[in-house]
Design an enzyme around this catalytic site. Structure first.
Site, PDB file in Angstrom:
ATOM      1  N   LYS A  46       0.610  -1.266  -0.134  1.00 18.21           N
ATOM      2  CA  LYS A  46      -0.248   0.011  -0.024  1.00 18.21           C
ATOM      3  C   LYS A  46       0.776   1.180   0.084  1.00 18.21           C
ATOM      4  O   LYS A  46       0.454   2.395  -0.428  1.00 18.21           O
ATOM      5  CB  LYS A  46      -0.797   0.101   1.402  1.00 18.21           C
ATOM      6  CG  LYS A  46      -1.959  -1.005   1.280  1.00 18.21           C
ATOM      7  CD  LYS A  46      -2.698  -0.816   2.664  1.00 18.21           C
ATOM      8  CE  LYS A  46      -3.577  -2.077   2.680  1.00 18.21           C
ATOM      9  NZ  LYS A  46      -4.237  -2.087   4.040  1.00 18.21           N
ATOM     10  N   GLY A  47       2.153   1.014   0.399  1.00 16.36           N
ATOM     11  CA  GLY A  47       3.127   2.237   0.626  1.00 16.36           C
ATOM     12  C   GLY A  47       3.014   3.194  -0.527  1.00 16.36           C
ATOM     13  O   GLY A  47       3.469   4.350  -0.335  1.00 16.36           O
ATOM     14  N   GLU A 102       7.827   2.145  -6.127  1.00 14.95           N
ATOM     15  CA  GLU A 102       8.069   1.503  -4.279  1.00 14.95           C
ATOM     16  C   GLU A 102       8.166   2.903  -3.579  1.00 14.95           C
ATOM     17  O   GLU A 102       8.565   3.863  -4.004  1.00 14.95           O
ATOM     18  CB  GLU A 102       9.303   0.651  -4.296  1.00 14.95           C
ATOM     19  CG  GLU A 102       9.391   0.107  -3.129  1.00 14.95           C
ATOM     20  CD  GLU A 102       8.205  -0.488  -2.297  1.00 14.95           C
ATOM     21  OE1 GLU A 102       7.173  -0.334  -2.115  1.00 14.95           O
ATOM     22  OE2 GLU A 102       8.646  -2.176  -2.201  1.00 14.95           O
ATOM     23  N   ASP A 103       7.444   2.738  -2.408  1.00 16.55           N
ATOM     24  CA  ASP A 103       7.784   3.591  -1.525  1.00 16.55           C
ATOM     25  C   ASP A 103       9.042   3.810  -0.642  1.00 16.55           C
ATOM     26  O   ASP A 103       9.738   5.149  -0.822  1.00 16.55           O
ATOM     27  CB  ASP A 103       6.668   3.817  -0.420  1.00 16.55           C
ATOM     28  CG  ASP A 103       6.832   2.520   0.341  1.00 16.55           C
ATOM     29  OD1 ASP A 103       7.536   1.386   0.115  1.00 16.55           O
ATOM     30  OD2 ASP A 103       5.982   2.400   1.455  1.00 16.55           O
ATOM     31  N   ASP A 106      14.779  -0.173   1.378  1.00 15.36           N
ATOM     32  CA  ASP A 106      15.481  -0.572   2.595  1.00 15.36           C
ATOM     33  C   ASP A 106      16.422  -2.107   2.684  1.00 15.36           C
ATOM     34  O   ASP A 106      17.425  -1.918   2.116  1.00 15.36           O
ATOM     35  CB  ASP A 106      14.783  -0.325   3.886  1.00 15.36           C
ATOM     36  CG  ASP A 106      13.537  -1.233   4.012  1.00 15.36           C
ATOM     37  OD1 ASP A 106      13.170  -1.869   3.451  1.00 15.36           O
ATOM     38  OD2 ASP A 106      12.758  -0.580   4.928  1.00 15.36           O
ATOM     39  N   LYS A 134      17.278   3.846   1.563  1.00 16.41           N
ATOM     40  CA  LYS A 134      17.682   3.485   2.934  1.00 16.41           C
ATOM     41  C   LYS A 134      18.830   2.561   2.620  1.00 16.41           C
ATOM     42  O   LYS A 134      18.664   1.285   3.198  1.00 16.41           O
ATOM     43  CB  LYS A 134      16.652   3.234   3.886  1.00 16.41           C
ATOM     44  CG  LYS A 134      16.957   3.265   5.170  1.00 16.41           C
ATOM     45  CD  LYS A 134      16.249   2.722   6.260  1.00 16.41           C
ATOM     46  CE  LYS A 134      14.969   3.670   6.475  1.00 16.41           C
ATOM     47  NZ  LYS A 134      14.219   3.090   7.704  1.00 16.41           N
ATOM     48  N   PHE A 155      12.789   5.479  11.492  1.00 14.40           N
ATOM     49  CA  PHE A 155      11.929   4.800  11.127  1.00 14.40           C
ATOM     50  C   PHE A 155      10.991   6.094  10.485  1.00 14.40           C
ATOM     51  O   PHE A 155      10.610   6.785  11.100  1.00 14.40           O
ATOM     52  CB  PHE A 155      11.213   4.113  12.379  1.00 14.40           C
ATOM     53  CG  PHE A 155       9.965   3.387  11.578  1.00 14.40           C
ATOM     54  CD1 PHE A 155      10.174   2.157  11.140  1.00 14.40           C
ATOM     55  CD2 PHE A 155       8.689   3.918  11.794  1.00 14.40           C
ATOM     56  CE1 PHE A 155       9.153   1.119  10.661  1.00 14.40           C
ATOM     57  CE2 PHE A 155       7.721   3.032  11.236  1.00 14.40           C
ATOM     58  CZ  PHE A 155       7.913   1.795  10.654  1.00 14.40           C
ATOM     59  N   VAL A 156      10.555   6.022   9.187  1.00  9.67           N
ATOM     60  CA  VAL A 156       9.813   7.193   8.399  1.00  9.67           C
ATOM     61  C   VAL A 156       8.608   6.656   8.182  1.00  9.67           C
ATOM     62  O   VAL A 156       8.344   5.564   7.842  1.00  9.67           O
ATOM     63  CB  VAL A 156      10.428   7.473   7.066  1.00  9.67           C
ATOM     64  CG1 VAL A 156      12.008   8.203   7.476  1.00  9.67           C
ATOM     65  CG2 VAL A 156      10.990   6.386   6.308  1.00  9.67           C
ATOM     66  N   ASP A 162       3.656   3.880   6.362  1.00  7.97           N
ATOM     67  CA  ASP A 162       2.863   3.685   7.342  1.00  7.97           C
ATOM     68  C   ASP A 162       3.681   3.253   8.574  1.00  7.97           C
ATOM     69  O   ASP A 162       4.832   2.358   8.506  1.00  7.97           O
ATOM     70  CB  ASP A 162       1.812   2.798   7.135  1.00  7.97           C
ATOM     71  CG  ASP A 162       2.170   1.185   7.208  1.00  7.97           C
ATOM     72  OD1 ASP A 162       1.489   0.386   7.709  1.00  7.97           O
ATOM     73  OD2 ASP A 162       3.050   0.837   6.237  1.00  7.97           O
TER      74      ASP A 162
END
Length: 184
Positions: A46-47, A102-103, A106, A134, A155-156, A162
């Site tokens: 969902k990001g 993609e959001d 990482d 990241k 943590f963003v 989310d």
């Protein structure tokens, strides 16, 4: 603007204005690469839904969109390493030029999995576009073809990202206060 989430944000990492400017630049870059290829923008839900909407508008090429939902976090703050498809593609991608949106990149687990998955389904090319990169968390040897911002190992949330399905509607990228995600 009123927000009941503001008190949970430690600091703003990327402002709304910075997001608008960079996504406009990314749209131009993608236009130059794909203006004659009718690419398929593929949102990893969902990001990436907020980023995807803005990116597609910023890239004025003939294209269509598709969505795939995967899970590797299960409401945790770190990836489990196991990627599971929870909503698959609804169309054939054979011979298509995919732009995976993609959001955040990482660990790389999700994008490494998806790249291999789409290649086996016959994609002509795969371009990975991520809003946030990241690199400190990278576990897989994968990089984005186009990244919006490099972020530190914090943590963003916000702009689609989310924590436990919350904070997606924060209009900027913020660092979540540790006490929010360490509470039991």
């Amino acid at each position: 603007m009123r927000s009941e989430m503001e008190q949970d944000i430690l600091k703003v990492l990327v402002t709304e204005e910075q997001l608008r400017e960079r996504i406009a630049e990314m749209g131009e870059i993608l236009y130059d690469r794909f203006h004659d290829k009718k690419p398929l923008f593929l949102s990893v839900l969902k990001g990436s839904f907020v980023f995807m909407a803005d990116l597609v508008r910023a890239c004025q090429v003939k294209s269509d969109v598709e969505f795939i939902a995967v899970s590797s976090y299960q409401n945790a703050t770190t990836s489990s390493g196991r990627v599971q498809i929870t909503h698959d593609l609804q169309q054939d991608i054979t011979g298509r030029h995919l732009i995976i949106v993609e959001d955040i990149l990482d660990s790389g687990n999700t994008l490494a999995f998806l790249k291999e998955y789409f290649l086996t389904k016959g994609a002509a090319s795969i371009t990975i576009v991520t809003l946030l990169d990241k690199p400190a968390r990278r576990a897989k040897a994968i990089t984005a073809d186009l990244a919006g911002f490099v972020v530190p190992d914090e943590f963003v949330v916000g702009y689609g990202l989310d924590y436990a399905q919350q904070y997606r509607n924060v209009p900027y990228i913020g660092v979540l206060k540790p006490e929010v995600y360490t509470q039991q």
